[in-house]
Enzyme design. Structure first.
Site, PDB file in Angstrom:
ATOM      1  CG  ASP A   8      -1.920  -1.204   1.090  1.00 22.82           C
ATOM      2  OD1 ASP A   8      -2.794  -1.165   0.230  1.00 22.82           O
ATOM      3  OD2 ASP A   8      -1.731  -2.195   1.844  1.00 22.82           O
ATOM      4  CG  HIS A  10      -2.164   3.717  -2.019  1.00 21.52           C
ATOM      5  ND1 HIS A  10      -3.276   3.475  -2.787  1.00 21.52           N
ATOM      6  CD2 HIS A  10      -2.210   2.822  -0.997  1.00 21.52           C
ATOM      7  CE1 HIS A  10      -3.981   2.486  -2.248  1.00 21.52           C
ATOM      8  NE2 HIS A  10      -3.347   2.063  -1.173  1.00 21.52           N
ATOM      9  CG  ASP A  48      -3.407  -0.981  -3.454  1.00 18.34           C
ATOM     10  OD1 ASP A  48      -3.715  -1.460  -4.556  1.00 18.34           O
ATOM     11  OD2 ASP A  48      -4.224  -0.772  -2.542  1.00 18.34           O
ATOM     12  CG  HIS A  84      -5.882   1.693  -5.193  1.00 14.54           C
ATOM     13  ND1 HIS A  84      -6.356   2.967  -5.361  1.00 14.54           N
ATOM     14  CD2 HIS A  84      -6.497   1.201  -4.086  1.00 14.54           C
ATOM     15  CE1 HIS A  84      -7.220   3.244  -4.396  1.00 14.54           C
ATOM     16  NE2 HIS A  84      -7.302   2.191  -3.597  1.00 14.54           N
ATOM     17  CG  HIS A 163      -3.749  -5.934  -2.291  1.00 15.27           C
ATOM     18  ND1 HIS A 163      -2.851  -5.056  -1.749  1.00 15.27           N
ATOM     19  CD2 HIS A 163      -4.850  -5.193  -2.550  1.00 15.27           C
ATOM     20  CE1 HIS A 163      -3.381  -3.844  -1.707  1.00 15.27           C
ATOM     21  NE2 HIS A 163      -4.606  -3.900  -2.182  1.00 15.27           N
ATOM     22  CG  HIS A 196      -7.078  -4.624   0.496  1.00 14.90           C
ATOM     23  ND1 HIS A 196      -7.222  -3.541  -0.344  1.00 14.90           N
ATOM     24  CD2 HIS A 196      -8.336  -5.052   0.743  1.00 14.90           C
ATOM     25  CE1 HIS A 196      -8.515  -3.355  -0.592  1.00 14.90           C
ATOM     26  NE2 HIS A 196      -9.218  -4.233   0.061  1.00 14.90           N
ATOM     27  CG  HIS A 198      -4.422   1.445   3.895  1.00 12.88           C
ATOM     28  ND1 HIS A 198      -4.369   2.630   3.215  1.00 12.88           N
ATOM     29  CD2 HIS A 198      -4.307   0.481   2.955  1.00 12.88           C
ATOM     30  CE1 HIS A 198      -4.225   2.386   1.919  1.00 12.88           C
ATOM     31  NE2 HIS A 198      -4.192   1.096   1.740  1.00 12.88           N
TER      32      HIS A 198
HETATM   33 MN   LIG Z   1      -4.292   0.096  -0.425  1.00 17.41          MN
END
Ligand SMILES: [Mn+2]
Length: 397
Positions: A8, A10, A48, A84, A163, A196, A198
C-alpha cells in the site's frame, strides 16, 4: 536471508495536493534507503505499489529511480498488483517495469478446468514466492476458492503474497470492506505477506504469521490523523517493524455545535501557533452551526495563518459539519442516480422554495449542464448554445 515487506505505497496518491503529493514518493525513497542500509536480499510489495494502474510520468520517474537503486545493489523486488494498480487487461505500469527488469510480478496464475494454479518464483536465496492479485470489491475471492492446493506440498522456505482483507481480522472501522476467510489461504507457508488493510497487524496462522504492514504513507485524512506508516524487515523468520514518519502532523479538532462560522474560525485560528511549524495541520470541524453555512467559514484566512506560522500544509475535514437550515437528507442507496437526485432535490425544497418552479428549473439545468460538446461543434459555439438554452430555462432573454 533477509527481506523487506511493504504494501500500500499508493505512489501517485494525493495527486491534487501541492505538498502531500510528494510524500508517498519521499516515504518510498526513505524505505529504499533503509533496505539498502540493512542489506536486504529482496523486497516484497504486497499490492497497491501505485495508486492507479497507469500513474503520471513524474510518479513513474520517481518510482523507477528508486527501483533502479535497488536493482543496482542486486536487491530483487517482487510484487503483486493490488486493488488500485490492478488492471484486468494487464495494462498496468507494473508490466512495463517487469519488462525493464526492475521488478518481478510473482502472481503467476494459470487457469485450467476452472482451477487456479500458481507458479513459484525462486529467489537466489532459495526462498520461493507465489501470490494472488487483489481486485476491487474483493473479486479475487474466486481465485482463492478455486486455488489448487499443490503449492502446499512444495518444500523449502515459502512466502505467500496477497492483497485482501481477512474477514476474521478486519479492523472495526473497515467492517464493511469485503474480504476472504483465513481458511481460504493455502497452508504450509513460512510467511504470509499481506496488503490492502491499511492497519498494521501480525496474525498467528497455521504455525506461521500473516503480516499486514499498513501503508508506507497515510493515504487519507483519517490515516494522516493516526500517522502510522511503515514496513517490516524479516530476518531468519523474525519480523521487525520499521516506522516511517515522513511528515509530522498536528490535529485541530473543533466541535462547531451551536457556534457561528465566525466563532469557529476564531477557534481554529487560536489553535494555530508556532507549534504548526513544518507540520501538516489537520483541521476537523464537526457539529451543526448555529447559523450560516460551512462555506461561510473563511478557510483562506485560516490557511494564511497556518502558512504564516510555517505549517507545511493545511488540510480540512468538514464531512461532519452541517448547516442548521439544511439538515442532512438521507437517501436509500438502492435507488438509481436519477431517483436519488430527485429525492434530494425534493427534500431540500421542503426547507422552502427560493423561486417559482424551482424543482423543474433544477432538473432542466442539471440535464443541460451535463451535455457534452457535439461532434464538430467548436468550444465557442457549444458555449453559446448552453448559454442560450440556460436563458430559456430561466425565461430571460
Ligand atoms: Mn491500499
Amino acid at each position: 536471508m533477509k527481506f523487506a515487506h511493504m504494501a500500500d505505497l499508493h505512489l501517485g496518491s494525493w495527486s491534487n495536493h501541492p505538498v502531500l503529493r510528494e510524500m508517498p514518493l519521499k516515504a518510498f525513497k526513505k524505505a529504499v534507503d533503509i533496505c539498502l542500509d540493512e542489506a536486504v536480499d529482496f523486497v516484497i510489495i504486497a499490492g497497491d505499489f501505485f495508486d492507479t494502474s497507469i500513474p503520471g510520468i513524474d510518479v513513474m520517474r520517481s518510482a523507477v529511480s528508486q527501483l533502479k537503486r535497488l536493482h543496482d545493489h542486486d536487491v530483487r523486488v517482487y510484487v503483486v498488483t493490488g486493488s488500485h494498480d490492478f488492471s484486468p487487461s494487464g495494462k498496468t505500469i507494473i508490466s512495463v517495469l517487469e519488462e525493464a527488469g526492475l521488478l518481478v510480478n510473482i502472481a503467476k496464475m494459470k487457469e485450467s478446468n476452472s482451477k487456479i494454479y500458481l507458479d513459484f518464483t525462486k529467489d537466489k536465496t532459495g526462498a520461493k514466492l507465489c501470490g494472488i492479485v487483489g481486485r476491487r470489491s474483493s473479486l479475487e475471492k474466486s481465485f482463492f476458492e478455486r486455488l489448487d492446493k499443490a503449492i502446499e506440498k512444495e518444500n523449502g522456505y515459502k512466502i505467500f503474497v496477497f492483497h485482501s482483507a481477512l474477514e476474521e481480522y478486519k479492523p472495526k472501522h473497515l467492517k464493511d470492506m469485503p474480504g476472504i476467510s483465513c481458511n481460504m489461504l493455502p497452508k504450509g507457508f513460512d510467511y504470509y505477506a499481506a496488503g490492502h488493510v491499511h492497519v498494521r497487524n501480525v496474525i498467528d496462522f497455521d504455525g506461521s504469521k500473516i503480516v499486514y504492514p499498513g501503508p508506507l504513507f497515510p493515504a487519507n485524512f483519517q490515516e494522516l490523523e493516526k500517522n502510522e506508516a511503515g514496513f517490516f524487515i524479516v530476518e531468519n523468520g523474525k519480523e521487525k517493524y520499521v516506522q516511517l514518519k515522513t511528515v509530522e502532523v498536528v490535529l485541530i479538532d473543533i466541535d462547531a455545535d451551536g457556534k457561528t462560522p465566525g466563532q469557529v474560525e476564531d477557534e481554529v485560528m487560536s489553535h494555530i501557533d508556532k507549534n504548526a511549524h513544518n507540520k501538516v495541520v489537520l483541521v476537523r470541524i464537526r457539529g451543526t452551526l448555529a447559523d450560516g453555512k460551512p462555506s461561510d467559514i473563511d478557510f483562506r484566512s485560516i490557511a494564511n495563518e497556518a502558512e504564516k506560522n510555517g505549517a507545511l500544509t493545511i488540510k480540512r475535514n468538514i464531512n461532519k459539519l452541517k448547516a442548521k437550515e439544511l439538515e442532512e437528507v438521507k437517501v436509500d442507496e438502492h435507488l438509481s442516480v436519477e431517483e436519488i437526485e430527485s429525492r434530494v432535490i425534493k427534500e431540500h425544497l421542503e426547507n422552502g422554495e427560493t423561486f417559482e418552479n424551482e424543482e423543474d428549473i433544477i432538473h432542466a439545468l442539471m440535464s443541460l449542464l451535463s451535455q457534452e460538446k457535439k461532434q464538430g461543434e467548436t468550444a465557442s459555439v457549444f458555449e453559446k448554445r448552453i448559454r442560450e438554452d440556460a436563458k430559456k430555462i430561466f425565461c430571460v432573454e
